[in-house]
Design an enzyme around this catalytic site. Structure first.
Site: not given
Ligand code: DGJ
Length: 623
Positions: A262, A338, A371-374, A421, A443
């Site tokens: 990020d 967030r 890396k595909w976060d949410m 993720c 995390d």
């Molecule tokens: C949550 C993820 O689990 C972390 O590893 C990291 O990518 C943060 N988001 C970034 O905002």
């Protein structure tokens, strides 16, 4: 009941992930018919070699009037009266998938999610077993939902026996079928083991690795890269110079892939802005992503990137241009979590807009990983494109939109490694694994905490799916200090990588990183393609020990940690599994040779603990 047919192979599910068809798969379809015009096809696909059965249900309106489904489960399995126990994986952010086991009480016990994603609280996979079932003996039935949205799993005990039901959560679900239309429920997968929970898990591991993951990343196809992730090394505080210094140190240690997490896109310096604007921040990266990627590649590393495609910040160009793309109920202030909203992926034009941006990013330079976060639960469920009486379709249509985007991207960029993720492990499910062969597990990167999280995760999901990194100490989530080697063996029970500033390490630690990577590269195929054994229970035992045995029993790697040191105590013994009783095994680095029978019946002596969290790593090879 109307009729049943058996066909070779397995039909594709429209827009949904599933265990893939191929050799050795056969499907039984049982058709049920209701006088009201509903036809239900219960579809069972049998995977002979993997000993796995998948089940879905296709609901068709064969009548002349429209029908509305209010609950459309994927699976319902009945057991004759028995005394079963239910195993579930529960937790919260940074403490996901903690195992719980309890006898089924009379009535219905359920877990589920109404958060839009499966969430951190419960995982969409459960097991049933008898009270005396343990790791190695007894009956165990495992069930995993191949779905990444709202779900409900109900286990019931009543006078007629036990029943397990798994499917989309009926909360905010209704789906209208015009005459001739069908609704396909997501897939559920099940295995049975009469050799305890360990064998149940290994059946899931094999089936997921060989039938579910994207073909490019299935067993043996391509080894996973050892990566370094910038998040805990830099958070939002970086520029190109700092990243390149980290990349340089990474190359020296023989890391394969540099992942920029990020903070790389326009104006993103904290969580308050910019999600949805997927273009580089040229104040941090003067030549954009192509410039940075070129420099990283010149150092001899591949480059990967973080994105959160389903998210939109109120303070973003995307939101200013398309405020209606975010979920929000007309006339009400949407809930920020967030400091972000969620995009309405039930709308194809929204998905298309994000596709355009991500396609441009992936075309702009040779990225090898995404890396595909949410990072939030979904609220304010309302879509502008459906009438009031069809709003109940939207949570599922959201998931279909997500899958459509993942399908398009993974098809267009088949060699890019996608890692799932969701604020850590908030969306760790078999549906995501169809697109993303690994998912960031949690995390919480503390090695001790990870033994619990990874233990629970291993009940259903293979080691190669578990995103796991070595991080710094004191740990950023717990403040705990664990030895470097202990952090390494814990991360090796996963995809393996680093998430710390290598330039802040001592020379000895830098050397240790190089050796750990050499070790992982040597053992990686055994770890990711071998048979996984839980040898102790880290929730109750004095140590967390696990092992990876070769499929043919020719070698075994035993790893883990002893939690606490005591001055004058007997060394603990751990019995190995997965070896051939009559073969002889040599313990690497010693002159000691044991028979498989001795190692499995007598066990190995663990090292004497020196300090807390003493690492354990022993490799035995067939003589
Ligand atoms: C949550 C993820 O689990 C972390 O590893 C990291 O990518 C943060 N988001 C970034 O905002």
């Amino acid at each position: 009941f109307d009729h049943a047919v058996v066909t070779p192979g397995k039909p594709q599910l429209p827009g949904l992930p599933m265990f893939r068809t191929g050799e050795g798969v056969e499907t039984l379809s049982v058709f049920l018919k209701d006088a009201g015009g509903l036809v239900v096809e219960l579809r069972y696909s049998v995977y002979e070699a993997e000993d796995l059965i998948t089940r879905t249900a296709v609901y068709t309106n064969a009548g002349t009037q429209s029908l509305t489904l209010h609950k459309a489960a994927s699976l319902s399995v009945d057991f004759a009266p028995d005394a079963l126990e239910l195993i579930t994986l529960n937790g919260t952010w940074a403490a996901e998938r903690t195992l719980e086991r309890a006898a089924l009480r009379c009535g219905i016990q359920s877990i589920g999610s109404m958060r839009g994603v499966p969430g951190h609280a419960h995982n969409p996979a459960v097991a049933l077993c008898h009270a005396d079932t343990n790791e190695t003996t007894g009956d165990a039935w495992g069930f995993a939902f191949v779905y990444s949205g709202n779900y409900l799993i109900e286990a019931e005990r009543c006078d007629a026996g036990e029943r397990l039901v798994m499917g989309i959560h009926p909360y905010h679900f209704h789906w209208t079928l015009a005459p001739g239309e069908s609704f396909t429920a997501p897939e559920a997968a099940m295995v049975y083991s009469d050799k305890g929970l360990g064998e149940m898990s290994r059946r899931f591991h094999t089936a997921i690795r060989t039938r579910l993951l994207p073909p490019h990343w299935q067993d043996m196809a391509a080894p996973r890269p050892v990566l370094i992730n910038s998040w805990e090394a830099c958070y939002f505080d970086f520029d190109e110079e700092k990243l390149l210094a980290l990349a340089q140190a990474s190359k020296k240690a023989d890391i394969d892939l540099f992942v920029l997490d990020d903070g790389w896109f326009k104006g993103r310096n904290d969580t308050s802005s910019s999600l949805g604007d997927w273009a580089a921040d040229t104040r941090k990266l003067p030549q954009g992503l192509p410039g940075l990627c070129k420099k990283i590649n010149l150092l001899g590393l591949d480059m990967g990137l973080w994105v959160e495609p389903e998210a939109i910040s109120p303070d973003s160009d995307l939101y200013r241009a398309h405020p209606d793309w975010a979920f929000g109920i007309p006339g009400r202030e949407p809930l920020e979590i967030r400091q972000q909203y969620t995009l309405d992926f039930s709308r194809p034009e929204v998905v298309a807009g994000i596709w355009q941006q991500l396609d441009a990013v992936l075309q702009s330079c040779p990225l090898k990983y995404l890396k595909w976060d949410m990072n939030r639960s979904i609220s304010d469920w309302y879509t502008q494109t459906l009438p009031a009486d069809r709003q109940g379709e939207m949570p599922h249509r959201y998931v279909l939109g997500l899958y459509a985007l993942l399908e398009r991207l993974t098809a267009a960029f088949p060699e890019v490694l996608f890692e799932g993720c969701s604020g850590g492990g908030g969306r760790f499910d078999a549906g995501m694994l169809y697109y993303c062969p690994q998912i960031w597990c949690s995390d919480d990167t503390d090695a001790r905490e990870r033994t619990k999280i990874q233990y629970g995760t291993s009940f259903f999901y293979p080691v190669s799916a578990v995103g796991s990194h070595v991080s710094t100490v004191p740990n950023h989530q717990t403040g705990r200090i664990t030895p470097f080697e202990t952090r390494a063996v814990t991360a090796m029970a996963g995809s393996f990588g680093y998430e710390l500033d290598l330039n802040l390490l001592s020379d000895a630690e830098k050397q240790a990183v190089t050796e750990q990577i050499q070790q992982f590269k040597a053992y990686g195929p055994l770890i990711h393609n071998g048979r996984y054994y839980r040898l102790t229970n880290p929730m109750t035992d004095a140590e967390a020990i696990w092992a990876f045995a070769a499929q043919d029993g020719s070698e075994i790697l035993v790893q883990g940690m002893i939690f606490h040191a005591e001055a004058n105590t007997l060394r603990h013994q751990v019995k190995l599994r997965g070896l051939c009783a009559e073969k002889q095994y040599w313990l690497d680095g010693t002159e000691q040779v044991y028979t498989g029978a001795a190692l499995m019946a007598g066990g190995v002596l663990l090292p004497k603990a020196w300090g807390d969290y003493t690492p354990v790593s022993m490799h035995f090879t067939e003589v």
